[in-house]
Scaffold this active site. Structure first.
Site, PDB file in Angstrom:
ATOM      1  N   HIS A 274       0.847  -1.200   0.000  1.00  0.00           N
ATOM      2  CA  HIS A 274       0.000   0.000   0.000  1.00  0.00           C
ATOM      3  C   HIS A 274       0.883   1.250   0.000  1.00  0.00           C
ATOM      4  O   HIS A 274       1.182   1.790  -1.064  1.00  0.00           O
ATOM      5  CB  HIS A 274      -0.929  -0.068   1.224  1.00  0.00           C
ATOM      6  CG  HIS A 274      -2.014   0.952   1.260  1.00  0.00           C
ATOM      7  ND1 HIS A 274      -2.315   1.774   0.208  1.00  0.00           N
ATOM      8  CD2 HIS A 274      -2.896   1.281   2.238  1.00  0.00           C
ATOM      9  CE1 HIS A 274      -3.327   2.559   0.541  1.00  0.00           C
ATOM     10  NE2 HIS A 274      -3.691   2.285   1.772  1.00  0.00           N
ATOM     11  N   HIS A 313      -1.564  -1.008 -11.343  1.00  0.00           N
ATOM     12  CA  HIS A 313      -2.476  -0.597 -10.271  1.00  0.00           C
ATOM     13  C   HIS A 313      -3.734  -1.447 -10.372  1.00  0.00           C
ATOM     14  O   HIS A 313      -4.165  -1.785 -11.472  1.00  0.00           O
ATOM     15  CB  HIS A 313      -2.840   0.890 -10.435  1.00  0.00           C
ATOM     16  CG  HIS A 313      -3.427   1.501  -9.205  1.00  0.00           C
ATOM     17  ND1 HIS A 313      -4.751   1.388  -8.898  1.00  0.00           N
ATOM     18  CD2 HIS A 313      -2.859   2.227  -8.212  1.00  0.00           C
ATOM     19  CE1 HIS A 313      -4.970   2.027  -7.757  1.00  0.00           C
ATOM     20  NE2 HIS A 313      -3.842   2.538  -7.314  1.00  0.00           N
ATOM     21  N   ASP A 369       3.425   6.188  -7.296  1.00  0.00           N
ATOM     22  CA  ASP A 369       4.685   5.976  -6.587  1.00  0.00           C
ATOM     23  C   ASP A 369       5.916   6.021  -7.476  1.00  0.00           C
ATOM     24  O   ASP A 369       7.043   6.034  -6.983  1.00  0.00           O
ATOM     25  CB  ASP A 369       4.662   4.611  -5.872  1.00  0.00           C
ATOM     26  CG  ASP A 369       3.723   4.635  -4.688  1.00  0.00           C
ATOM     27  OD1 ASP A 369       3.675   5.680  -4.027  1.00  0.00           O
ATOM     28  OD2 ASP A 369       3.045   3.627  -4.442  1.00  0.00           O
TER      29      ASP A 369
HETATM   30  N1  ACO Z   1       5.688  -5.392 -13.163  1.00  0.00           N
HETATM   31  C1  ACO Z   1       5.575  -6.494 -13.937  1.00  0.00           C
HETATM   32  N2  ACO Z   1       4.440  -7.177 -14.145  1.00  0.00           N
HETATM   33  C2  ACO Z   1       3.362  -6.745 -13.506  1.00  0.00           C
HETATM   34  C3  ACO Z   1       3.393  -5.604 -12.665  1.00  0.00           C
HETATM   35  C4  ACO Z   1       4.601  -4.924 -12.504  1.00  0.00           C
HETATM   36  N3  ACO Z   1       4.710  -3.830 -11.755  1.00  0.00           N
HETATM   37  N4  ACO Z   1       2.158  -5.402 -12.147  1.00  0.00           N
HETATM   38  C5  ACO Z   1       1.380  -6.380 -12.640  1.00  0.00           C
HETATM   39  N5  ACO Z   1       2.101  -7.192 -13.455  1.00  0.00           N
HETATM   40  C6  ACO Z   1       1.595  -8.323 -14.238  1.00  0.00           C
HETATM   41  C7  ACO Z   1       1.368  -9.547 -13.383  1.00  0.00           C
HETATM   42  O1  ACO Z   1       2.515 -10.355 -13.318  1.00  0.00           O
HETATM   43  C8  ACO Z   1       0.210 -10.191 -14.078  1.00  0.00           C
HETATM   44  O2  ACO Z   1       0.722 -10.826 -15.222  1.00  0.00           O
HETATM   45  P1  ACO Z   1       0.088 -12.255 -15.718  1.00  0.00           P
HETATM   46  O3  ACO Z   1      -1.320 -11.910 -16.133  1.00  0.00           O
HETATM   47  O4  ACO Z   1       0.965 -12.695 -16.815  1.00  0.00           O
HETATM   48  O5  ACO Z   1       0.125 -13.164 -14.512  1.00  0.00           O
HETATM   49  C9  ACO Z   1      -0.634  -9.009 -14.565  1.00  0.00           C
HETATM   50  O6  ACO Z   1       0.315  -7.935 -14.749  1.00  0.00           O
HETATM   51  C10 ACO Z   1      -1.719  -8.579 -13.596  1.00  0.00           C
HETATM   52  O7  ACO Z   1      -1.136  -8.365 -12.307  1.00  0.00           O
HETATM   53  P2  ACO Z   1      -1.882  -8.545 -10.915  1.00  0.00           P
HETATM   54  O8  ACO Z   1      -0.853  -8.773  -9.860  1.00  0.00           O
HETATM   55  O9  ACO Z   1      -2.988  -9.531 -11.057  1.00  0.00           O
HETATM   56  O10 ACO Z   1      -2.547  -7.111 -10.721  1.00  0.00           O
HETATM   57  P3  ACO Z   1      -3.133  -6.528  -9.360  1.00  0.00           P
HETATM   58  O11 ACO Z   1      -4.204  -5.594  -9.757  1.00  0.00           O
HETATM   59  O12 ACO Z   1      -3.483  -7.612  -8.400  1.00  0.00           O
HETATM   60  O13 ACO Z   1      -1.866  -5.759  -8.756  1.00  0.00           O
HETATM   61  C11 ACO Z   1      -0.354  -4.091  -8.114  1.00  0.00           C
HETATM   62  C12 ACO Z   1      -1.731  -4.388  -8.704  1.00  0.00           C
HETATM   63  C13 ACO Z   1      -0.186  -4.768  -6.730  1.00  0.00           C
HETATM   64  C14 ACO Z   1      -0.222  -2.568  -7.900  1.00  0.00           C
HETATM   65  C15 ACO Z   1       0.736  -4.585  -9.105  1.00  0.00           C
HETATM   66  O14 ACO Z   1       0.581  -3.942 -10.345  1.00  0.00           O
HETATM   67  C16 ACO Z   1       2.152  -4.385  -8.567  1.00  0.00           C
HETATM   68  O15 ACO Z   1       2.664  -5.241  -7.828  1.00  0.00           O
HETATM   69  N6  ACO Z   1       2.827  -3.253  -8.945  1.00  0.00           N
HETATM   70  C17 ACO Z   1       4.135  -2.955  -8.405  1.00  0.00           C
HETATM   71  C18 ACO Z   1       4.034  -2.400  -6.967  1.00  0.00           C
HETATM   72  C19 ACO Z   1       3.497  -0.999  -6.936  1.00  0.00           C
HETATM   73  O16 ACO Z   1       3.927  -0.108  -7.688  1.00  0.00           O
HETATM   74  N7  ACO Z   1       2.535  -0.743  -6.016  1.00  0.00           N
HETATM   75  C20 ACO Z   1       1.957   0.603  -5.814  1.00  0.00           C
HETATM   76  C21 ACO Z   1       0.516   0.652  -6.183  1.00  0.00           C
HETATM   77  S1  ACO Z   1      -0.095   2.306  -6.021  1.00  0.00           S
HETATM   78  C22 ACO Z   1      -0.455   2.487  -4.358  1.00  0.00           C
HETATM   79  O17 ACO Z   1      -0.752   1.583  -3.640  1.00  0.00           O
HETATM   80  C23 ACO Z   1      -0.418   3.850  -3.796  1.00  0.00           C
END
Ligand code: ACO
Length: 435
Positions: A274, A313, A369
């Site tokens: 988060h 996101h 972020d």
């Molecule tokens: N880098 C690479 N691949 C990614 C990323 C990323 N940053 N984010 C998602 N993916 C991929 C996943 O591997 C998945 O691929 P697949 O379909 O081949 O398995 C697909 O994209 C969907 O990802 P999910 O994890 O299902 O998406 P979710 O909505 O659950 O996650 C999250 C969102 C947690 C923000 C994710 O994008 C992430 O981990 N990002 C990096 C961390 C980050 O920047 N967090 C800040 C969020 S903003 C905030 O909270 C203020």
């Protein structure tokens, strides 16, 4: 197709294939009430149907008039006002007022509001003793959470949550004191004396003074940095039903005092999924080190060896509108502080990722972020303090969500159901018969 003259039905018909029975449930605001499913039973003494929705992926837990997000279009609005306009035309205190009271303040209201916040920035002297009690290398977010919870003991009348005057006092105190607690946590960690709030400074400037003042008779931050911090507070002020807002509402629904509920919300924000991602972005940029290493890093991400932090996101499947604002803000900050060398790596990472099929297909764009940590670092905030900075801005949003929850006649103490899959019943064996 709907026949002419026929009234449009706003109901959903569900057929239970176990029994062949059909049920008609009302639709309101494109939702059905989960409790309407309870009538669906195989036998009259069944508990009735529920929905299973871990992580609330498709469940609205409340009705709200505070924040609107359209993740596909990259839209964020507070009380109907686009975030871009608020960031350009308003101060953080105006936005905090908007979130809490539903309308932007006029000149007199803003003057009163600012006076109330400013005159509630001081904390009881015993709070300093509390801060002193923490270990020298305590994480500032842990100190901040502890400080918020401790405030509840100084203001016991805040537990009268139905009293609107008490509620308002809590708004002044929590928004006023959040920067003070944060700065005290930082000063403790570097062994420097605490700096009292300066009531002549703006909200953001006072925070910078409490953080960085050393021997100057009057600390005056550079106006561009003061403005940038104020905009960052605006961008972080609310984001509808995120993990910490949900904690504020959930814990507040027990009718605990608002300081304890805010401590719970801050604890939710502490988590790396988060409020901790901007810190992870900086560590990632350090790890990459130089632009020529980016293609190899992207390759590893695509092979599933780690994530591109600051990208993607749960809600935004387009450019996070806050990231666009922060990117512009970064230029203004770097003009004063000098360019953060990591910016070049970040810009190149973004350029490459936005052209890459892997990221395009999955609709992964920079989130809030991706650039905020670079600005914070350029302004000399230590990495540990990043989630605390997030919490200062988010305090007004938590309070707005909390007050809306208390005034909503639909709300009760939050208490989800479960799908129990354990043993039905069994007898307790004697010790010598246990495996
Ligand atoms: N880098 C690479 N691949 C990614 C990323 C990323 N940053 N984010 C998602 N993916 C991929 C996943 O591997 C998945 O691929 P697949 O379909 O081949 O398995 C697909 O994209 C969907 O990802 P999910 O994890 O299902 O998406 P979710 O909505 O659950 O996650 C999250 C969102 C947690 C923000 C994710 O994008 C992430 O981990 N990002 C990096 C961390 C980050 O920047 N967090 C800040 C969020 S903003 C905030 O909270 C203020």
């Amino acid at each position: 197709m709907q026949a002419q003259g026929e009234a449009k039905k706003t109901t959903l018909t569900i057929t239970d294939n176990r029994t062949g029975k059909s049920y008609e449930v009302p639709i309101e605001n494109d939702t059905i009430r989960a409790i309407d499913l309870r009538q669906i039973k195989v036998n009259p003494d069944d508990f009735g149907m529920m929905t299973y929705d871990p992580a609330f992926m498709n469940t609205a837990s409340c009705k709200s008039k505070i924040t609107f997000i359209d993740g596909d279009k990259g839209i964020l609005r507070y009380r109907g006002y686009p975030i871009e306009q608020l960031a350009e035309k308003c101060s953080y205190l105006e936005v905090a007022y908007l979130l809490l009271y539903g309308e932007l303040p006029n000149k007199t209201q803003l003057a009163d509001w600012s006076t109330h916040i400013t005159t509630h920035t001081f904390v009881h002297e015993n709070m300093k003793k509390l801060m002193d009690g923490f270990h020298h290398d305590a994480h500032p977010m842990g100190m901040f959470i502890g400080g918020l919870a401790a405030l509840s003991t100084f203001y016991p009348s805040a537990k009268h949550i139905e009293d609107k005057k008490e509620r308002e006092l809590t708004f002044y105190r929590l928004i006023g004191k959040a920067p003070t607690l944060s700065a005290y946590a930082y000063r403790h960690s570097i062994g420097m004396p605490y700096v009292h709030p300066d009531n002549e400074l703006s909200y953001a400037a006072n925070f910078l003074s409490m953080m960085f003042r050393i021997a100057e008779p009057k600390y005056k931050p550079h106006p561009a940095l003061e403005k940038a911090l104020d905009v960052l507070f605006i961008l972080h002020a609310d984001h509808e039903q995120n993990c910490s807002a949900n904690a504020m509402r959930g814990v507040g629904s027990s009718h605990v005092d608002p300081y304890s509920a805010a401590a719970a919300a801050a604890a939710a924000l502490y988590g790396p999924l988060h409020g901790g991602a901007n810190e992870a972005v900086l560590r990632m940029l350090d790890e990459i080190g130089s632009k020529d290493k980016i293609p190899a890093f992207i390759k590893e991400v695509k092979e599933g060896k780690g994530r591109l932090m600051g990208f993607g996101h749960r809600i935004y499947k387009n450019y996070d509108p806050r990231a666009s604002i922060i990117k512009k803000l970064a230029d203004q900050v770097f003009e004063v502080t000098g360019r953060n060398p990591k910016l070049d790596i970040a810009l190149e990472l973004e350029r490459i990722a936005l052209q890459d099929d892997y990221f395009v297909k999955r609709k992964l764009y920079p989130n809030v972020d991706f650039y905020s940590g670079l600005i914070y670092q350029a302004m000399k905030f230590p990495v540990d303090l990043f989630p605390v900075l997030f919490a200062i801005g988010r305090m007004s949003g938590w309070l707005a969500q909390w007050a809306e929850m208390l005034d909503d006649a639909d709300q009760k103490i939050a208490r989800p159901r479960q799908v129990y899959l354990g043993y039905v019943t069994r007898d307790v064996p004697a010790m010598n018969q246990r495996g």
